[in-house]
Design a protein around this motif. Sequence first.
Motif, PDB file in Angstrom:
ATOM      1  N   HIS A  61       0.861  -1.170   0.000  1.00 51.61           N
ATOM      2  CA  HIS A  61       0.000   0.000   0.000  1.00 51.61           C
ATOM      3  C   HIS A  61       0.906   1.231   0.000  1.00 51.61           C
ATOM      4  CE1 HIS A  61      -3.800  -2.108   1.773  1.00 51.61           C
ATOM      5  NE2 HIS A  61      -3.398  -2.609   0.615  1.00 51.61           N
ATOM      6  N   PHE A  62       0.844   1.996  -1.079  1.00 52.61           N
ATOM      7  CA  PHE A  62       1.721   3.146  -1.285  1.00 52.61           C
ATOM      8  C   PHE A  62       0.873   4.403  -1.333  1.00 52.61           C
ATOM      9  CE2 PHE A  62       3.705   6.227  -4.132  1.00 52.61           C
ATOM     10  CZ  PHE A  62       4.991   6.309  -3.625  1.00 52.61           C
ATOM     11  N   SER A  63       1.171   5.371  -0.464  1.00 48.47           N
ATOM     12  CA  SER A  63       0.375   6.588  -0.442  1.00 48.47           C
ATOM     13  C   SER A  63       1.256   7.823  -0.525  1.00 48.47           C
ATOM     14  CB  SER A  63      -0.498   6.647   0.821  1.00 48.47           C
ATOM     15  OG  SER A  63       0.296   6.639   1.984  1.00 48.47           O
ATOM     16  N   MET A  64       0.640   8.910  -0.997  1.00 47.97           N
ATOM     17  CA  MET A  64       1.311  10.201  -1.127  1.00 47.97           C
ATOM     18  C   MET A  64       0.523  11.249  -0.368  1.00 47.97           C
ATOM     19  SD  MET A  64       2.326  10.137  -5.182  1.00 47.97           S
ATOM     20  CE  MET A  64       0.665   9.650  -5.708  1.00 47.97           C
ATOM     21  N   ASN A  65       1.228  12.037   0.444  1.00 53.44           N
ATOM     22  CA  ASN A  65       0.624  13.125   1.195  1.00 53.44           C
ATOM     23  C   ASN A  65       1.246  14.442   0.734  1.00 53.44           C
ATOM     24  OD1 ASN A  65      -0.828  11.632   3.706  1.00 53.44           O
ATOM     25  ND2 ASN A  65       1.114  10.617   3.235  1.00 53.44           N
ATOM     26  N   VAL A  66       0.421  15.416   0.377  1.00 50.82           N
ATOM     27  CA  VAL A  66       0.941  16.717  -0.026  1.00 50.82           C
ATOM     28  C   VAL A  66       1.399  17.447   1.236  1.00 50.82           C
ATOM     29  CG1 VAL A  66       0.455  18.915  -1.146  1.00 50.82           C
ATOM     30  CG2 VAL A  66      -0.564  16.808  -2.037  1.00 50.82           C
ATOM     31  N   ARG A  67       2.703  17.575   1.402  1.00 55.36           N
ATOM     32  CA  ARG A  67       3.306  18.218   2.567  1.00 55.36           C
ATOM     33  C   ARG A  67       4.627  18.873   2.168  1.00 55.36           C
ATOM     34  NH1 ARG A  67      -0.864  17.044   4.448  1.00 55.36           N
ATOM     35  NH2 ARG A  67      -1.405  16.096   6.450  1.00 55.36           N
ATOM     36  N   PRO A  68       4.931  20.049   2.686  1.00 56.86           N
ATOM     37  CA  PRO A  68       6.295  20.575   2.524  1.00 56.86           C
ATOM     38  C   PRO A  68       7.241  19.694   3.324  1.00 56.86           C
ATOM     39  CG  PRO A  68       5.032  21.913   4.059  1.00 56.86           C
ATOM     40  CD  PRO A  68       4.062  20.939   3.456  1.00 56.86           C
ATOM     41  N   TYR A  69       8.410  19.393   2.783  1.00 53.85           N
ATOM     42  CA  TYR A  69       9.268  18.426   3.472  1.00 53.85           C
ATOM     43  C   TYR A  69      10.728  18.834   3.499  1.00 53.85           C
ATOM     44  CZ  TYR A  69      10.150  16.735  -1.326  1.00 53.85           C
ATOM     45  OH  TYR A  69      10.462  16.637  -2.650  1.00 53.85           O
ATOM     46  N   GLU A  70      11.024  20.122   3.409  1.00 57.59           N
ATOM     47  CA  GLU A  70      12.422  20.544   3.393  1.00 57.59           C
ATOM     48  C   GLU A  70      13.192  20.050   4.617  1.00 57.59           C
ATOM     49  OE1 GLU A  70       9.885  22.384   2.707  1.00 57.59           O
ATOM     50  OE2 GLU A  70      10.217  23.228   0.700  1.00 57.59           O
ATOM     51  N   ASN A  71      12.551  20.072   5.792  1.00 62.19           N
ATOM     52  CA  ASN A  71      13.251  19.703   7.016  1.00 62.19           C
ATOM     53  C   ASN A  71      13.201  18.218   7.321  1.00 62.19           C
ATOM     54  OD1 ASN A  71      13.859  22.416   7.506  1.00 62.19           O
ATOM     55  ND2 ASN A  71      11.943  22.759   8.612  1.00 62.19           N
ATOM     56  N   ARG A  72      12.209  17.503   6.780  1.00 60.80           N
ATOM     57  CA  ARG A  72      12.002  16.111   7.140  1.00 60.80           C
ATOM     58  C   ARG A  72      12.380  15.126   6.045  1.00 60.80           C
ATOM     59  NH1 ARG A  72       8.891  14.921  11.542  1.00 60.80           N
ATOM     60  NH2 ARG A  72       7.915  16.636  12.652  1.00 60.80           N
ATOM     61  N   GLY A  73      12.447  15.570   4.813  1.00 59.18           N
ATOM     62  CA  GLY A  73      12.692  14.648   3.717  1.00 59.18           C
ATOM     63  C   GLY A  73      11.397  14.129   3.140  1.00 59.18           C
ATOM     64  N   ALA A  74      11.491  13.378   2.059  1.00 60.47           N
ATOM     65  CA  ALA A  74      10.298  12.934   1.331  1.00 60.47           C
ATOM     66  C   ALA A  74       9.573  11.773   2.002  1.00 60.47           C
ATOM     67  CB  ALA A  74      10.676  12.531  -0.097  1.00 60.47           C
ATOM     68  N   LEU A  75      10.274  11.031   2.861  1.00 62.69           N
ATOM     69  CA  LEU A  75       9.620   9.908   3.529  1.00 62.69           C
ATOM     70  C   LEU A  75       8.628  10.420   4.557  1.00 62.69           C
ATOM     71  CD1 LEU A  75       9.396   6.842   4.041  1.00 62.69           C
ATOM     72  CD2 LEU A  75      11.203   7.106   5.746  1.00 62.69           C
ATOM     73  N   ASN A  76       7.390   9.932   4.478  1.00 58.63           N
ATOM     74  CA  ASN A  76       6.369  10.334   5.447  1.00 58.63           C
ATOM     75  C   ASN A  76       6.339   9.335   6.596  1.00 58.63           C
ATOM     76  OD1 ASN A  76       3.554  10.529   6.622  1.00 58.63           O
ATOM     77  ND2 ASN A  76       3.485  12.260   5.211  1.00 58.63           N
ATOM     78  N   HIS A  77       5.951   8.079   6.310  1.00 60.21           N
ATOM     79  CA  HIS A  77       5.988   7.040   7.323  1.00 60.21           C
ATOM     80  C   HIS A  77       5.900   5.684   6.651  1.00 60.21           C
ATOM     81  CE1 HIS A  77       1.602   7.673   6.828  1.00 60.21           C
ATOM     82  NE2 HIS A  77       1.481   6.394   7.141  1.00 60.21           N
ATOM     83  N   LEU A  78       6.153   4.635   7.419  1.00 58.04           N
ATOM     84  CA  LEU A  78       6.093   3.265   6.932  1.00 58.04           C
ATOM     85  C   LEU A  78       5.183   2.460   7.846  1.00 58.04           C
ATOM     86  CD1 LEU A  78       9.472   4.080   7.254  1.00 58.04           C
ATOM     87  CD2 LEU A  78       9.460   2.481   5.360  1.00 58.04           C
ATOM     88  N   GLY A  79       4.822   1.256   7.416  1.00 55.41           N
ATOM     89  CA  GLY A  79       3.985   0.453   8.285  1.00 55.41           C
ATOM     90  C   GLY A  79       3.570  -0.874   7.695  1.00 55.41           C
ATOM     91  N   PHE A  80       2.794  -1.621   8.501  1.00 53.81           N
ATOM     92  CA  PHE A  80       2.187  -2.878   8.078  1.00 53.81           C
ATOM     93  C   PHE A  80       0.697  -2.816   8.380  1.00 53.81           C
ATOM     94  CE2 PHE A  80       6.570  -4.276   8.678  1.00 53.81           C
ATOM     95  CZ  PHE A  80       6.771  -5.041   7.548  1.00 53.81           C
TER      96      PHE A  80
END
Length: 203
Positions: free
Chosen positions: A96-115
């Motif tokens: 399951h692959f999802s995309m969230n529209v968020r500015p990410y300069e400080n955090r990077g492109a990875l949002n989160h992972l899971g099962f």
Amino acid sequence: MAEGFGKKYLGDRFEVRSAGIEAHGLNPSAVKSMAKKGIDISKQTSDIIDPEVMHLAINVKALEPNLQFYKAFFGTEPTKVKENYAKFELNNPPLHFSMNVRPYENRGALNHLGFQVQGTEQVIAHKARLQAAGLVSLDEINTTCCYAVQDKIWVHDPEGNAWEIFYTKADSEFESAQAPQAGSICCAPSAPSELASVDSCCK
């Protein structure tokens, strides 16, 4: 509905079940339609084929160009699209692959992972396993996150990456239980060291 017809016409010769990569319960309209045909499906359940499915969420600055890219890359259409969110549910490999529209300069492109698991009891079992291993989890039961109602737990790795183990109970028209903050990770809570200074949704 297919399970109802299968059980009626195939009898005991086959074991018929409804299954998929997500379980959302029975559709009340389907129950009524089948009842008119003399078939009771009110006791049926929707089971997940794969008990656990890998989940990966990334941040994107603009949804549409990334949506077009991943439609071509995965070779399939998304299962859910909102103005600030999109989700693909792949069978092979189960992801399951999802995309969230968020500015990410400080955090990077990875949002989160899971099962994704197939029931709240499995979420609780994983919580016990993680606690036995010395990991501290954050519980979110019956929360709204990423346009779904879920039971879940969160843990963070040493780099601050958020991992969730979750069960999806139903779809939702709302992105999260509260309005997301600018720069927040939806729906991952902040790592413990950041909790005092960074807001996030679904916390």
